[in-house]
Design an enzyme around this catalytic site. Structure first.
Site, PDB file in Angstrom:
ATOM      1  N   ARG A   1      81.778  87.705  67.532  1.00 21.82           N
ATOM      2  CA  ARG A   1      81.966  88.937  66.591  1.00 21.82           C
ATOM      3  C   ARG A   1      80.792  88.595  65.755  1.00 21.82           C
ATOM      4  O   ARG A   1      81.060  88.692  64.545  1.00 21.82           O
ATOM      5  CB  ARG A   1      83.324  89.218  66.080  1.00 21.82           C
ATOM      6  CG  ARG A   1      84.153  89.476  67.076  1.00 21.82           C
ATOM      7  CD  ARG A   1      85.422  89.777  66.592  1.00 21.82           C
ATOM      8  NE  ARG A   1      85.755  91.129  66.240  1.00 21.82           N
ATOM      9  CZ  ARG A   1      86.481  91.777  65.840  1.00 21.82           C
ATOM     10  NH1 ARG A   1      87.724  90.808  65.462  1.00 21.82           N
ATOM     11  NH2 ARG A   1      86.668  93.080  65.291  1.00 21.82           N
ATOM     12  N   PRO A   2      79.449  88.617  66.106  1.00 21.06           N
ATOM     13  CA  PRO A   2      78.549  88.795  65.215  1.00 21.06           C
ATOM     14  C   PRO A   2      78.066  89.984  64.511  1.00 21.06           C
ATOM     15  O   PRO A   2      78.769  91.073  64.784  1.00 21.06           O
ATOM     16  CB  PRO A   2      77.109  88.295  66.036  1.00 21.06           C
ATOM     17  CG  PRO A   2      77.363  89.134  67.465  1.00 21.06           C
ATOM     18  CD  PRO A   2      78.949  88.880  67.658  1.00 21.06           C
ATOM     19  N   VAL A   3      77.356  89.890  63.281  1.00 21.44           N
ATOM     20  CA  VAL A   3      77.123  91.024  62.467  1.00 21.44           C
ATOM     21  C   VAL A   3      75.588  91.286  62.340  1.00 21.44           C
ATOM     22  O   VAL A   3      75.359  92.031  61.380  1.00 21.44           O
ATOM     23  CB  VAL A   3      77.626  91.158  61.024  1.00 21.44           C
ATOM     24  CG1 VAL A   3      79.194  91.212  60.998  1.00 21.44           C
ATOM     25  CG2 VAL A   3      77.387  89.640  60.507  1.00 21.44           C
ATOM     26  N   ASP A   4      74.759  90.868  63.379  1.00 18.81           N
ATOM     27  CA  ASP A   4      73.496  91.223  63.198  1.00 18.81           C
ATOM     28  C   ASP A   4      72.983  92.516  63.279  1.00 18.81           C
ATOM     29  O   ASP A   4      71.832  92.688  62.652  1.00 18.81           O
ATOM     30  CB  ASP A   4      72.719  90.212  64.489  1.00 18.81           C
ATOM     31  CG  ASP A   4      73.305  90.805  65.775  1.00 18.81           C
ATOM     32  OD1 ASP A   4      74.821  91.000  66.043  1.00 18.81           O
ATOM     33  OD2 ASP A   4      72.587  91.215  66.680  1.00 18.81           O
TER      34      ASP A   4
ATOM     35  N   LYS B   1      94.522 102.054  60.506  1.00 14.96           N
ATOM     36  CA  LYS B   1      94.098 100.963  59.761  1.00 14.96           C
ATOM     37  C   LYS B   1      92.523 101.064  59.991  1.00 14.96           C
ATOM     38  O   LYS B   1      91.663 100.778  58.947  1.00 14.96           O
ATOM     39  CB  LYS B   1      94.483  99.623  60.670  1.00 14.96           C
ATOM     40  CG  LYS B   1      93.783  98.479  60.416  1.00 14.96           C
ATOM     41  CD  LYS B   1      94.306  97.111  60.808  1.00 14.96           C
ATOM     42  CE  LYS B   1      93.585  96.799  62.081  1.00 14.96           C
ATOM     43  NZ  LYS B   1      92.104  96.349  62.036  1.00 14.96           N
ATOM     44  N   ASN B   2      91.955 101.383  61.131  1.00 18.13           N
ATOM     45  CA  ASN B   2      90.483 101.346  61.216  1.00 18.13           C
ATOM     46  C   ASN B   2      89.705 102.316  60.537  1.00 18.13           C
ATOM     47  O   ASN B   2      88.507 102.592  60.616  1.00 18.13           O
ATOM     48  CB  ASN B   2      89.992 101.303  62.743  1.00 18.13           C
ATOM     49  CG  ASN B   2      90.544  99.953  63.215  1.00 18.13           C
ATOM     50  OD1 ASN B   2      90.963  98.916  62.348  1.00 18.13           O
ATOM     51  ND2 ASN B   2      90.257  99.792  64.658  1.00 18.13           N
TER      52      ASN B   2
ATOM     53  N   ARG C   1      99.141  93.014  59.845  1.00 15.92           N
ATOM     54  CA  ARG C   1      97.691  93.487  59.602  1.00 15.92           C
ATOM     55  C   ARG C   1      97.481  95.026  59.874  1.00 15.92           C
ATOM     56  O   ARG C   1      96.773  95.647  59.363  1.00 15.92           O
ATOM     57  CB  ARG C   1      96.696  92.569  60.341  1.00 15.92           C
ATOM     58  CG  ARG C   1      96.861  91.242  59.604  1.00 15.92           C
ATOM     59  CD  ARG C   1      95.632  90.348  60.356  1.00 15.92           C
ATOM     60  NE  ARG C   1      94.286  90.766  60.146  1.00 15.92           N
ATOM     61  CZ  ARG C   1      93.236  90.605  60.309  1.00 15.92           C
ATOM     62  NH1 ARG C   1      93.024  89.335  61.003  1.00 15.92           N
ATOM     63  NH2 ARG C   1      92.209  91.210  59.983  1.00 15.92           N
TER      64      ARG C   1
ATOM     65  N   ARG D   1      87.924  90.451  58.809  1.00 12.47           N
ATOM     66  CA  ARG D   1      86.280  90.550  58.975  1.00 12.47           C
ATOM     67  C   ARG D   1      85.777  91.948  58.656  1.00 12.47           C
ATOM     68  O   ARG D   1      84.777  92.123  58.360  1.00 12.47           O
ATOM     69  CB  ARG D   1      86.209  90.418  60.538  1.00 12.47           C
ATOM     70  CG  ARG D   1      86.540  89.212  61.120  1.00 12.47           C
ATOM     71  CD  ARG D   1      86.306  89.077  62.697  1.00 12.47           C
ATOM     72  NE  ARG D   1      84.963  90.099  62.962  1.00 12.47           N
ATOM     73  CZ  ARG D   1      83.686  89.359  62.882  1.00 12.47           C
ATOM     74  NH1 ARG D   1      83.764  88.424  62.512  1.00 12.47           N
ATOM     75  NH2 ARG D   1      82.832  90.351  63.155  1.00 12.47           N
TER      76      ARG D   1
ATOM     77  N   CYS E   1      86.176  84.429  65.663  1.00 15.55           N
ATOM     78  CA  CYS E   1      87.529  84.770  65.052  1.00 15.55           C
ATOM     79  C   CYS E   1      88.120  84.696  66.416  1.00 15.55           C
ATOM     80  O   CYS E   1      87.728  84.486  67.318  1.00 15.55           O
ATOM     81  CB  CYS E   1      87.712  86.328  64.562  1.00 15.55           C
ATOM     82  SG  CYS E   1      87.561  87.459  65.731  1.00 15.55           S
TER      83      CYS E   1
ATOM     84  N   ASP F   1      91.540  97.977  71.982  1.00 14.13           N
ATOM     85  CA  ASP F   1      92.495  97.475  71.162  1.00 14.13           C
ATOM     86  C   ASP F   1      93.935  97.862  71.581  1.00 14.13           C
ATOM     87  O   ASP F   1      94.999  97.750  71.242  1.00 14.13           O
ATOM     88  CB  ASP F   1      92.438  98.191  69.555  1.00 14.13           C
ATOM     89  CG  ASP F   1      91.685  97.684  68.868  1.00 14.13           C
ATOM     90  OD1 ASP F   1      91.128  96.365  69.176  1.00 14.13           O
ATOM     91  OD2 ASP F   1      91.249  98.197  67.843  1.00 14.13           O
TER      92      ASP F   1
HETATM   93  C1  UD1 Z   1      86.060  97.794  65.362  1.00 12.27           C
HETATM   94  C2  UD1 Z   1      87.408  97.605  65.190  1.00 12.27           C
HETATM   95  C3  UD1 Z   1      88.400  96.730  65.860  1.00 12.27           C
HETATM   96  C4  UD1 Z   1      87.948  97.149  67.560  1.00 12.27           C
HETATM   97  C5  UD1 Z   1      86.560  97.100  68.002  1.00 12.27           C
HETATM   98  C6  UD1 Z   1      86.005  97.725  69.257  1.00 12.27           C
HETATM   99  C7  UD1 Z   1      87.638  97.958  62.881  1.00 12.27           C
HETATM  100  C8  UD1 Z   1      87.912  97.565  61.580  1.00 12.27           C
HETATM  101  N1  UD1 Z   1      87.870  97.140  63.778  1.00 12.27           N
HETATM  102  O1  UD1 Z   1      85.606  96.203  65.224  1.00 12.27           O
HETATM  103  O2  UD1 Z   1      89.906  97.313  65.904  1.00 12.27           O
HETATM  104  O3  UD1 Z   1      88.759  96.212  68.465  1.00 12.27           O
HETATM  105  O4  UD1 Z   1      85.923  98.002  66.667  1.00 12.27           O
HETATM  106  O5  UD1 Z   1      86.420  99.140  69.328  1.00 12.27           O
HETATM  107  O6  UD1 Z   1      87.160  99.370  63.014  1.00 12.27           O
HETATM  108  N2  UD1 Z   1      78.396  93.368  68.005  1.00 12.27           N
HETATM  109  C9  UD1 Z   1      77.324  92.628  68.084  1.00 12.27           C
HETATM  110  N3  UD1 Z   1      76.521  92.581  66.884  1.00 12.27           N
HETATM  111  C10 UD1 Z   1      76.976  93.230  65.783  1.00 12.27           C
HETATM  112  C11 UD1 Z   1      78.216  93.977  65.902  1.00 12.27           C
HETATM  113  C12 UD1 Z   1      78.843  93.905  66.942  1.00 12.27           C
HETATM  114  O7  UD1 Z   1      76.758  92.011  69.270  1.00 12.27           O
HETATM  115  O8  UD1 Z   1      76.133  93.173  64.799  1.00 12.27           O
HETATM  116  C13 UD1 Z   1      79.105  93.282  69.305  1.00 12.27           C
HETATM  117  C14 UD1 Z   1      80.550  92.635  69.216  1.00 12.27           C
HETATM  118  O9  UD1 Z   1      80.490  91.266  69.380  1.00 12.27           O
HETATM  119  C15 UD1 Z   1      81.428  93.159  70.347  1.00 12.27           C
HETATM  120  C16 UD1 Z   1      80.659  94.754  70.706  1.00 12.27           C
HETATM  121  O10 UD1 Z   1      79.539  94.550  69.501  1.00 12.27           O
HETATM  122  O11 UD1 Z   1      81.079  92.536  71.581  1.00 12.27           O
HETATM  123  C17 UD1 Z   1      81.589  95.895  69.771  1.00 12.27           C
HETATM  124  O12 UD1 Z   1      82.015  95.248  68.364  1.00 12.27           O
HETATM  125  P1  UD1 Z   1      82.197  96.238  67.375  1.00 12.27           P
HETATM  126  O13 UD1 Z   1      82.380  97.656  67.588  1.00 12.27           O
HETATM  127  O14 UD1 Z   1      81.343  95.840  65.944  1.00 12.27           O
HETATM  128  O15 UD1 Z   1      83.688  95.739  66.624  1.00 12.27           O
HETATM  129  P2  UD1 Z   1      84.172  95.797  64.975  1.00 12.27           P
HETATM  130  O16 UD1 Z   1      83.264  96.937  64.630  1.00 12.27           O
HETATM  131  O17 UD1 Z   1      84.115  94.558  64.418  1.00 12.27           O
END
Ligand code: UD1
Length: 417
Positions: free
Chosen positions: A122-125, A22-23, A398, A93, A117, A306
């Site tokens: 889970r921010p995207v900054d 999936k990922n 999912r 997401r 969620c 995961d």
């Molecule tokens: C991906 C996986 C998810 C897995 C996770 C961690 C996919 C589609 N999903 O999620 O299954 O659980 O990796 O291995 O591949 N963060 C920030 N700012 C950002 C982005 C992330 O602070 O802009 C933080 C998050 O809140 C979290 C950490 O970074 O604490 C890791 O998150 P991230 O690796 O981004 O997870 P996803 O990519 O959403």
């Protein structure tokens, strides 16, 4: 059909084939946006999130066909709109993965801001900061990220935190940027490497994927191509735990053993005998009760978040106490209360679950709250005495292809209603 009922106590025995990851498939489908002409993606798992990503791309105007093997042929030339609407992003997401590719190829993107969620904020900054460093103008308006640029330019981007989809967004975008991009503190997850493999097959110039420094030399254009998606290491890990928690034995073909070291180590510590060939893994628990194993989640190659919920279920019937520490997501213990309803003895303190193993779980009605939580409840149900009804089971679709068919094939007694 939003509930499954499991009659526990039947050891998992037999062999299955791992599905595509999936990922890996989600970023790869998003990355089709940067290629001209058609891409053909095979070993695509039949999952709800894949359908959502397909619908998102079709909504933008992609020409997309899915054949009887679920392989996808897709052409993203002439997308008529570059929007990922709120309705889609709120259900998945990973729709954020459209942001980088859209702005790189089309010079604009409008992607709904993912909210919180079930497993945390889970921010995207970091996705946004990275694209800004490459010259994208970004504003957030009415809940949407609006990005625009003439052409992205390469830059040195240091990620403040290791983020998987953040790294993927920047990596895809950089393949079409002017000049060189260096991503430092990049995620080294195997799915990032699989994405890079697809991008390289399209003509991208990428070095260092699978390490914390990825160098990308931008190209003027990339060409659609064929790619077979890597196996799903989390599905593999989940089925291994299914065999371990029921004292059974399993062989999984099409496995990616090098990516699963941390999980295999913990299963061995729990008392399982693991053996591998080049692309299969076998586990035998010899009917034993598991030993307790302490776990701390962290980015790859450490133990994956995961797989945390599944090991909570395994430790709940272990012969002794264990600690599970979750370092990535602040709210990822929602399965604990449900496991406790089945007789588990788990206490959460901050980001740590303290588990006192009980000899036997008992079947109960429980409710799934997210994808991996739903898997842990199914695993607990397989081991429990009596019948477990898992409500809100849609989460499991999912991320797990044909989960009840696969488990029933291995001797489980599961029906969906
Ligand atoms: C991906 C996986 C998810 C897995 C996770 C961690 C996919 C589609 N999903 O999620 O299954 O659980 O990796 O291995 O591949 N963060 C920030 N700012 C950002 C982005 C992330 O602070 O802009 C933080 C998050 O809140 C979290 C950490 O970074 O604490 C890791 O998150 P991230 O690796 O981004 O997870 P996803 O990519 O959403």
């Amino acid at each position: 059909m939003n509930q499954i009922t499991i009659k526990g106590g039947h050891p998992i025995k037999g062999s299955i084939e791992a599905s595509g990851a999936k990922n890996a498939v989600l970023p790869i489908l998003a990355a089709t946006i940067v290629g001209q002409g058609e891409s053909h993606i095979s070993r695509v798992p039949h999952l709800h999130d894949v359908t959502t990503m397909n619908e998102l791309l079709a909504h933008m105007g992609a020409q997309l066909t899915v054949d009887h093997h679920a392989d996808i042929s897709i052409c993203t030339d002439n997308l008529k709109n570059q929007t990922a609407p709120y309705e889609t992003v709120k259900t998945m997401r990973a729709s954020i993965l459209a942001l980088g590719p859209l702005v790189a190829r089309y010079g604009r993107a409008k992607v709904s801001l993912p909210g919180g969620c079930a497993i945390g904020a889970r921010p995207v900054d970091l996705h946004i900061k990275g694209l800004q460093a490459m010259g994208a103008k970004i504003k957030v308006e009415d809940g949407y990220i609006l990005a625009s640029c003439d052409r992205l330019h390469g830059n040195r981007i240091v990620m403040d935190k290791v983020t998987v989809t953040g790294t993927e967004n920047i990596l895809i975008a950089a393949t079409l940027a002017q000049g060189e991009t260096l991503i430092e503190n990049a995620a080294i997850e195997p799915e990032v490497v699989d994405l890079a493999k697809y991008l390289k097959a399209m003509g991208a110039d990428i070095k260092g994927e699978g390490t914390s420094k990825i160098y990308i030399q931008g190209k003027d254009q990339l060409q659609g191509t064929h790619h077979a998606v890597m196996p799903d290491r989390i599905e593999i890990g989940t089925f291994l735990v299914a065999a371990a928690i029921t004292g059974g034995s399993i062989t999984i073909n099409n496995s990616c053993n090098d990516d699963l070291d941390a999980v295999y180590d913990k299963l061995t510590e729990s008392g399982a005998i693991i053996s591998t060939t080049e692309n299969s893994v076998s586990l035998n628990m010899h009917g034993k009760r598991p030993n307790p194993v302490d776990i701390r989640t962290a980015p790859h190659p450490a133990f994956p978040t995961d797989m945390q919920a599944q090991f909570c279920a395994l430790n709940s019937i272990a012969d002794g106490s264990s600690h599970i520490t979750e370092t990535l997501f602040e709210n990822r213990f929602m399965h604990v209360e449900e496991l406790n309803r089945m007789g588990a003895n788990i206490h959460v303190e901050g980001n740590q679950a303290i588990i006192k193993g009980v000899e036997q779980l008992s079947g109960a009605p429980v409710t799934a709250t997210d994808l991996r939580a739903s898997a842990s409840l199914v695993l607990a149900g397989l081991a429990a005495n009596g019948s477990t009804a898992v409500h809100d089971i849609h989460y499991i679709d999912r991320g797990y292809e044909s989960i009840e068919e696969k488990l029933n094939q291995l001797g489980a007694k599961i029906v969906r209603s």
